[in-house]
Design a protein around this motif. Structure first.
Motif, PDB file in Angstrom:
ATOM      1  N   LEU A  58       0.823  -1.202   0.000  1.00  0.00           N
ATOM      2  CA  LEU A  58       0.000   0.000   0.000  1.00  0.00           C
ATOM      3  C   LEU A  58       0.860   1.255   0.000  1.00  0.00           C
ATOM      4  O   LEU A  58       0.498   2.265  -0.625  1.00  0.00           O
ATOM      5  N   MET A  59       1.989   1.221   0.696  1.00  0.00           N
ATOM      6  CA  MET A  59       2.881   2.382   0.685  1.00  0.00           C
ATOM      7  C   MET A  59       3.448   2.611  -0.715  1.00  0.00           C
ATOM      8  O   MET A  59       3.616   3.761  -1.153  1.00  0.00           O
ATOM      9  N   ALA A  60       3.729   1.523  -1.445  1.00  0.00           N
ATOM     10  CA  ALA A  60       4.194   1.670  -2.829  1.00  0.00           C
ATOM     11  C   ALA A  60       3.106   2.275  -3.708  1.00  0.00           C
ATOM     12  O   ALA A  60       3.379   3.135  -4.563  1.00  0.00           O
ATOM     13  N   THR A  61       1.854   1.859  -3.482  1.00  0.00           N
ATOM     14  CA  THR A  61       0.735   2.441  -4.226  1.00  0.00           C
ATOM     15  C   THR A  61       0.575   3.917  -3.900  1.00  0.00           C
ATOM     16  O   THR A  61       0.325   4.740  -4.797  1.00  0.00           O
ATOM     17  N   ALA A  62       0.722   4.266  -2.609  1.00  0.00           N
ATOM     18  CA  ALA A  62       0.618   5.668  -2.209  1.00  0.00           C
ATOM     19  C   ALA A  62       1.731   6.504  -2.837  1.00  0.00           C
ATOM     20  O   ALA A  62       1.497   7.645  -3.265  1.00  0.00           O
ATOM     21  N   TRP A  63       2.937   5.951  -2.914  1.00  0.00           N
ATOM     22  CA  TRP A  63       4.059   6.685  -3.514  1.00  0.00           C
ATOM     23  C   TRP A  63       3.818   6.930  -5.004  1.00  0.00           C
ATOM     24  O   TRP A  63       4.050   8.027  -5.515  1.00  0.00           O
ATOM     25  N   GLN A  64       3.329   5.921  -5.711  1.00  0.00           N
ATOM     26  CA  GLN A  64       3.028   6.088  -7.128  1.00  0.00           C
ATOM     27  C   GLN A  64       1.901   7.107  -7.330  1.00  0.00           C
ATOM     28  O   GLN A  64       1.962   7.935  -8.253  1.00  0.00           O
ATOM     29  N   GLY A  65       0.882   7.044  -6.480  1.00  0.00           N
ATOM     30  CA  GLY A  65      -0.205   8.012  -6.581  1.00  0.00           C
ATOM     31  C   GLY A  65       0.261   9.421  -6.288  1.00  0.00           C
ATOM     32  O   GLY A  65      -0.188  10.385  -6.933  1.00  0.00           O
ATOM     33  N   LEU A  66       1.168   9.563  -5.326  1.00  0.00           N
ATOM     34  CA  LEU A  66       1.713  10.885  -4.999  1.00  0.00           C
ATOM     35  C   LEU A  66       2.468  11.468  -6.189  1.00  0.00           C
ATOM     36  O   LEU A  66       2.289  12.644  -6.543  1.00  0.00           O
ATOM     37  N   LEU A  67       3.320  10.653  -6.821  1.00  0.00           N
ATOM     38  CA  LEU A  67       4.089  11.141  -7.965  1.00  0.00           C
ATOM     39  C   LEU A  67       3.183  11.483  -9.140  1.00  0.00           C
ATOM     40  O   LEU A  67       3.414  12.469  -9.861  1.00  0.00           O
ATOM     41  N   THR A  68       2.146  10.683  -9.342  1.00  0.00           N
ATOM     42  CA  THR A  68       1.210  10.959 -10.438  1.00  0.00           C
ATOM     43  C   THR A  68       0.473  12.268 -10.209  1.00  0.00           C
ATOM     44  O   THR A  68       0.343  13.095 -11.129  1.00  0.00           O
ATOM     45  N   THR A  69      -0.006  12.470  -8.991  1.00  0.00           N
ATOM     46  CA  THR A  69      -0.700  13.722  -8.668  1.00  0.00           C
ATOM     47  C   THR A  69       0.217  14.916  -8.844  1.00  0.00           C
ATOM     48  O   THR A  69      -0.176  15.957  -9.403  1.00  0.00           O
ATOM     49  N   LEU A  70       1.458  14.793  -8.369  1.00  0.00           N
ATOM     50  CA  LEU A  70       2.424  15.879  -8.510  1.00  0.00           C
ATOM     51  C   LEU A  70       2.727  16.167  -9.976  1.00  0.00           C
ATOM     52  O   LEU A  70       2.805  17.334 -10.394  1.00  0.00           O
ATOM     53  N   ALA A  71       2.881  15.123 -10.787  1.00  0.00           N
ATOM     54  CA  ALA A  71       3.191  15.309 -12.205  1.00  0.00           C
ATOM     55  C   ALA A  71       2.042  15.997 -12.932  1.00  0.00           C
ATOM     56  O   ALA A  71       2.257  16.892 -13.762  1.00  0.00           O
ATOM     57  N   TYR A  72       0.799  15.600 -12.636  1.00  0.00           N
ATOM     58  CA  TYR A  72      -0.350  16.274 -13.237  1.00  0.00           C
ATOM     59  C   TYR A  72      -0.360  17.761 -12.881  1.00  0.00           C
ATOM     60  O   TYR A  72      -0.620  18.623 -13.735  1.00  0.00           O
ATOM     61  N   ALA A  73      -0.102  18.069 -11.618  1.00  0.00           N
ATOM     62  CA  ALA A  73      -0.132  19.459 -11.168  1.00  0.00           C
ATOM     63  C   ALA A  73       0.955  20.283 -11.840  1.00  0.00           C
ATOM     64  O   ALA A  73       0.719  21.431 -12.244  1.00  0.00           O
ATOM     65  N   ILE A  74       2.158  19.715 -11.980  1.00  0.00           N
ATOM     66  CA  ILE A  74       3.261  20.456 -12.591  1.00  0.00           C
ATOM     67  C   ILE A  74       2.962  20.750 -14.058  1.00  0.00           C
ATOM     68  O   ILE A  74       3.113  21.889 -14.531  1.00  0.00           O
ATOM     69  N   CYS A  75       2.535  19.730 -14.806  1.00  0.00           N
ATOM     70  CA  CYS A  75       2.243  19.933 -16.229  1.00  0.00           C
ATOM     71  C   CYS A  75       1.078  20.904 -16.415  1.00  0.00           C
ATOM     72  O   CYS A  75       1.132  21.796 -17.278  1.00  0.00           O
TER      73      CYS A  75
END
Length: 563
Positions: A58-75
């Motif tokens: 679950l922590m790995a899933t949370a890390w991937q979700g965090l990076l995805t959310t951050l990438a969407y926000a940056i772009c």
């Protein structure tokens, strides 16, 4: 002494506010409100916050979700700021007067940008999913389209409100209009432009989390799935990850603004509110300018690298834009729009519109009042050592208590603004029947976290000289607060509340999509039944309401400048 009568034209605003309060009260108290059977689940949800799921998968899933959310926000932020800056030049008075842009073209573009600005990014996401499918382009475009219009409007106001003395001096000396703009106006406006860009990035981060609810991925998507399956421990794992991400971005953007001399996230141009001057305290202006220039270059390099990483990480497929399936999906949507006719009666539409207005008004009223109260608890110059309510010398116990108050309030506001409003609405639906109330509570909680932080910056940036003068005359801390702090901060507090009212009006539709009521509920039913014609009519009503609230909010902020 003759009494001065109040013109009737000045009574329409209190009457409109009274109508909203009465309408909201009728919408609330003419039906059952509380679902007592949902209290066990509601308590179970909050108890799970004490023991989140910290297993490795679950922590790995949370890390991937965090990076995805951050990438969407940056772009999304990068594209919206670039497009919004170009658009601001075309719709600003500076663009018309200095760069020679045709007035009709400028006014037409300004009117055209009203439509994407009024529609929430989640609705853009739902529309684009039907065209492109679940591609990362959906999240990027859903953030970029409305935010570009918002940035263009705010940037144009900043360009027009920036002093034009240097610009006029270059023009009168024979300089070209473009050179006058680049060297006479843009450097003076850059501080506020950068400050708002950082604020827009924070908004993009919250929007990226919200868009996850419609299935584009990220932490919002994981929270929504876990909440639907009643896995509350997993929900809190993802919420804590989202809080950490928001906290780090909040702190980082605040440090960047402080380093560049930006006082607040967003300036509402209230000229009579005393704010301390940051630049006047720097003893070496030449060295400071050199350091700031190097710092700006470093920030630009980091941002370009972040955009490149984000684009590569989420991997959007640009071929989707011209794919044959995209063209067929677009054609099908336009065919289904005809015949264009409302699927609801006039009475049903008016009732849903009044519910939407009431929801936004009640939410921002509660968020504004709560934000004012909590803003003093989170500001560094009130309860921390040396502040207004904890003057030096202070005992270690009082210092510890002050730090505890500030830390607890900051954590509370961070939780409020980190969790997307639709998630708050789903939580409130455990104990509140669908209608205006759960939507108003959800929007109120979310906007409380945002307003509390914005208002805290107003408190931290206050000019301390008037307060020191009152203290020197022997005034107590409560007296300094009542007669020194509140008169200086209240106009800006009200201006921020009006500004968030505009945003809250747009957000009513997303809490309605999860069952909170108003036009959003109607829109959800029409989308689920593929009633494209009804969706267009409902969106038209919502855009008109948003325009009315935008105009009223702008009018109120203009009046606050006269206080």
């Amino acid at each position: 002494m003759t009494s001065k009568s109040i013109p009737l034209r000045q009574l329409w605003l209190p009457s409109a506010c009274l109508l909203l309060m009465v309408g909201g009260g009728l919408a609330l108290f003419t039906r059952s409100l509380w679902n007592l059977n949902g209290w066990p689940q509601f308590l179970e949800f909050w108890q799970a916050s004490l023991h989140p799921d910290l297993t490795a998968p679950l922590m790995a899933t949370a890390w991937q979700g965090l990076l995805t959310t951050l990438a969407y926000a940056i772009c999304g932020t990068a594209l919206s700021v670039c497009l919004g800056f170009v658009g601001s030049i075309f719709i600003s008075d500076v663009g018309r007067q200095v760069l020679g842009i045709a007035p009709h073209f400028s006014q037409g573009l300004k009117s055209l940008l009203v439509v994407p600005r009024a529609i929430h990014e989640m609705l853009w996401g739902l529309l684009l999913i039907n065209v492109w499918g679940l591609d990362p382009l959906v999240a990027i475009a859903a953030i970029t389209i409305p935010f570009s219009a918002i940035v263009a409007k705010v940037f144009s106001d900043i360009l027009d409100d920036t002093p034009h003395q240097a610009l006029e001096a270059i023009r009168q000396s024979g300089g070209r209009p473009l050179n006058a703009f680049l060297y006479g106006l843009l450097p003076s406006a850059s501080t506020n432009l950068l400050s708002y860009s950082f604020y827009r990035f924070e908004c993009s981060l919250r929007s990226a989390a919200t868009l996850g609810i419609i299935g584009v991925g990220g932490l919002g998507h994981e929270i929504f799935l876990s909440l639907q399956s009643l896995q509350y421990q997993q929900v809190w794992t993802f919420i804590y990850a989202l809080m950490i991400l928001n906290g780090v971005i909040d702190w980082s953007s605040a440090r960047c603004r402080q380093r560049l001399g930006c006082q607040t996230r967003i300036s509402l141009h209230l000229k009579n509110t005393p704010i301390k001057q940051v630049h006047s305290q720097r003893p070496e202006p030449e060295r400071s300018f050199s350091n700031n220039l190097l710092y700006c270059i470093l920030v630009v390099v980091v941002l370009v690298g972040a955009v490149a990483w984000s684009w590569l990480y989420i991997g959007p497929d640009l071929a989707t834009l011209v794919a044959p399936q995209t063209w067929r999906n677009s054609q099908q949507i336009f065919v289904e729009l005809w015949p264009l006719q409302p699927s609801l009666t006039l009475l049903e539409t008016v009732d849903a519109s009044l519910q939407t207005l009431s929801m936004a008004f009640i939410a921002i009223l509660g968020a504004g009042c709560g934000g004012i109260v909590f803003s003093f608890g989170t500001a560094a110059n009130f309860f921390l050592p040396g502040g207004l309510f904890l003057p030096q010398p202070a005992s270690l116990w009082h210092q510890g208590l002050g730090r505890l108050i500030v830390g607890a309030v900051r954590l509370f506001l961070l939780i409020c603004r980190s969790v997307p409003a639709p998630i708050w609405a789903l939580v409130m639906l455990f104990i509140v029947f669908p209608g205006v109330l759960p939507g108003a509570i959800a929007l109120g909680i979310h906007n409380l976290g945002i307003l509390g932080r914005l208002m805290a910056e107003v408190n931290e940036n206050l000019d301390q000289k008037p307060l020191a003068a009152l203290q020197a005359q022997g005034a107590s801390s409560p007296s300094v607060f009542l007669y020194g702090v509140l008169p200086m901060t209240l106009p800006r507090f009200l201006a921020y509340s009006c500004y968030r009212w505009e945003v809250g009006m747009r957000e009513t539709v997303i809490v309605g999509l999860v069952g909170a009521g108003g036009l959003g509920r109607l829109l959800s039913e029409q989308l689920s039944s593929f009633d494209s014609s009804g969706v267009v009519w409902t969106l038209g009503c919502f855009i008109l309401l948003s325009l009315g609230v935008d105009w009223l909010s702008q009018y109120l902020r203009q009046q606050l400048q006269l206080i």
